[in-house]
Design an enzyme around this catalytic site. Structure first.
Site, mmCIF file in Angstrom:
data_model
loop_
_atom_site.group_PDB
_atom_site.id
_atom_site.type_symbol
_atom_site.label_atom_id
_atom_site.label_comp_id
_atom_site.label_asym_id
_atom_site.label_seq_id
_atom_site.Cartn_x
_atom_site.Cartn_y
_atom_site.Cartn_z
ATOM 1 N N PRO A 2 0.902 -1.351 -0.353
ATOM 2 C CA PRO A 2 0.191 -0.159 -0.187
ATOM 3 C C PRO A 2 0.592 1.179 0.270
ATOM 4 O O PRO A 2 1.949 1.444 0.227
ATOM 5 C CB PRO A 2 -0.442 -0.127 1.751
ATOM 6 C CG PRO A 2 -0.657 -2.188 1.860
ATOM 7 C CD PRO A 2 0.714 -2.487 1.195
ATOM 8 N N GLU A 3 0.364 2.429 -0.449
ATOM 9 C CA GLU A 3 1.406 3.382 0.029
ATOM 10 C C GLU A 3 0.579 4.770 -0.064
ATOM 11 O O GLU A 3 -0.487 3.970 0.224
ATOM 12 C CB GLU A 3 1.240 3.752 -2.094
ATOM 13 C CG GLU A 3 2.294 2.256 -2.770
ATOM 14 C CD GLU A 3 2.913 3.101 -4.352
ATOM 15 O OE1 GLU A 3 2.809 3.910 -4.533
ATOM 16 O OE2 GLU A 3 2.702 1.925 -5.223
ATOM 17 N N LYS A 58 3.247 5.897 4.496
ATOM 18 C CA LYS A 58 2.945 4.989 3.924
ATOM 19 C C LYS A 58 2.037 4.227 5.162
ATOM 20 O O LYS A 58 2.028 2.718 5.294
ATOM 21 C CB LYS A 58 3.584 3.699 3.425
ATOM 22 C CG LYS A 58 4.306 4.012 1.918
ATOM 23 C CD LYS A 58 5.241 3.141 1.292
ATOM 24 C CE LYS A 58 5.779 3.923 -0.125
ATOM 25 N NZ LYS A 58 6.054 2.547 -0.694
ATOM 26 N N ARG A 268 13.054 -3.692 -9.642
ATOM 27 C CA ARG A 268 12.123 -2.692 -9.698
ATOM 28 C C ARG A 268 11.431 -2.875 -11.183
ATOM 29 O O ARG A 268 11.678 -2.636 -12.189
ATOM 30 C CB ARG A 268 12.134 -1.558 -8.886
ATOM 31 C CG ARG A 268 11.864 -1.156 -7.789
ATOM 32 C CD ARG A 268 12.496 -0.018 -7.263
ATOM 33 N NE ARG A 268 12.138 0.703 -6.235
ATOM 34 C CZ ARG A 268 11.205 0.729 -5.132
ATOM 35 N NH1 ARG A 268 10.602 0.458 -5.066
ATOM 36 N NH2 ARG A 268 12.329 0.605 -4.000
#
Length: 280
Positions: A2-3, A58, A268
């Site tokens: 989650p951001e 976050k 990433r």
């Protein structure tokens, strides 16, 4: 993971449900998810009231009426679920929760707040001093009034590497991760693997505006992670279908129709349009 939008969305939903409510029970099934002995954790929480819920980057902070804080970081794989005591299935049973282990449950008069999948995440009980020390290295919030365009550009000045590598660095700007870095880059028409030193001044203005636009839109739509907080929650995860490039490798660019590229940078994933996003 989650951001900013996901955690801000959760914060708003939880504030409606538990702010001002006393804690009636605590159940810990995985002591490693907390930072103090289980008995201490229970004794410190039961009978306390959650004054309000704050988000920093976050993470979520539950402010207690004795001045202490609960610091939540879901990390990779963690989620939260609020189970109302009055919301039952037609058979009179509690709604079925995700088929995953619950590490900590905090009870309130109207429902239970369950912390699930905290294998990498944690829920720590801290003093004010400990909380400030834990958060001291975080960068500013994207909507901090002090983060003007000039202050924003200064956060990246002199740094090496790529746009995305720096943008997901929580010491630079707090709360932004893989998904929204790519979405912001797309909105600003800059490739996420663009070298910082090569990004033009006009591009920084677009990046700054795109950051605020994308995050605001994502918050309003419940973030991109489809992990509903409560039974019947149809808002959480609503931004997923509005992502322009993230997790859209091979699909047509919504702006120009070219194929969206999926690649990697420093382990990433990167998603971008090679046609309408430039490397500066």
């Amino acid at each position: 993971m989650p951001e900013y939008p996901e955690m801000e969305h959760y914060r708003r939903l939880l504030a409606e449900r538990i702010a001002g409510q006393p804690i009636t029970k605590v159940d810990v099934t995985r002591p490693k998810s907390i930072n103090v002995p289980v008995e201490t954790f229970e004794r410190e929480l039961v009978g306390r009231t959650v004054w309000f819920v704050e988000r920093r980057g976050k993470m979520l902070l539950f402010h207690l009426d004795n001045g202490k804080r609960l610091l939540l970081h879901l990390m990779l794989g963690g989620l939260i679920r609020y189970e109302s005591h009055t919301l039952l299935t037609p058979e009179g049973l509690p709604p079925e929760r995700p088929d995953r282990s619950v590490q900590v449950t905090i009870g309130f008069p109207a429902g239970d707040l369950c912390f699930i999948g905290l294998r990498l995440g944690y829920l720590h009980l801290l003093t004010v001093k400990e909380t400030l020390a834990r958060l001291a290295d975080l960068g500013p919030e994207p909507f901090d009034p002090r983060l003007t365009l000039d202050a924003f550009k200064a956060r990246f000045k002199g740094k090496r590497g790529s746009f995305k590598t720096s943008f997901v660095d929580q010491h630079v700007i707090a709360g932004i991760g893989n998904c929204y870095a790519d979405e912001i880059a797309f909105e600003a028409r800059v490739r996420p693997d663009a070298k910082l030193a090569a990004i033009e001044p006009a591009s920084w203005e677009r990046i700054y505006a795109a950051m605020r636009e994308v995050l605001n839109d994502a918050i309003a739509k419940g973030g991109y992670m489809e992990l509903p907080l409560t039974e019947g929650d149809t808002v959480t995860g609503g931004y997923n279908e509005h992502c322009r490039v993230y997790d859209r490798g091979g699909e047509a660019c919504p702006r120009c129709g070219s194929g969206i590229v999926q690649t990697e940078l420093n382990s990433r994933k990167l998603f971008y349009c090679p046609s309408c996003q430039k490397d500066r």
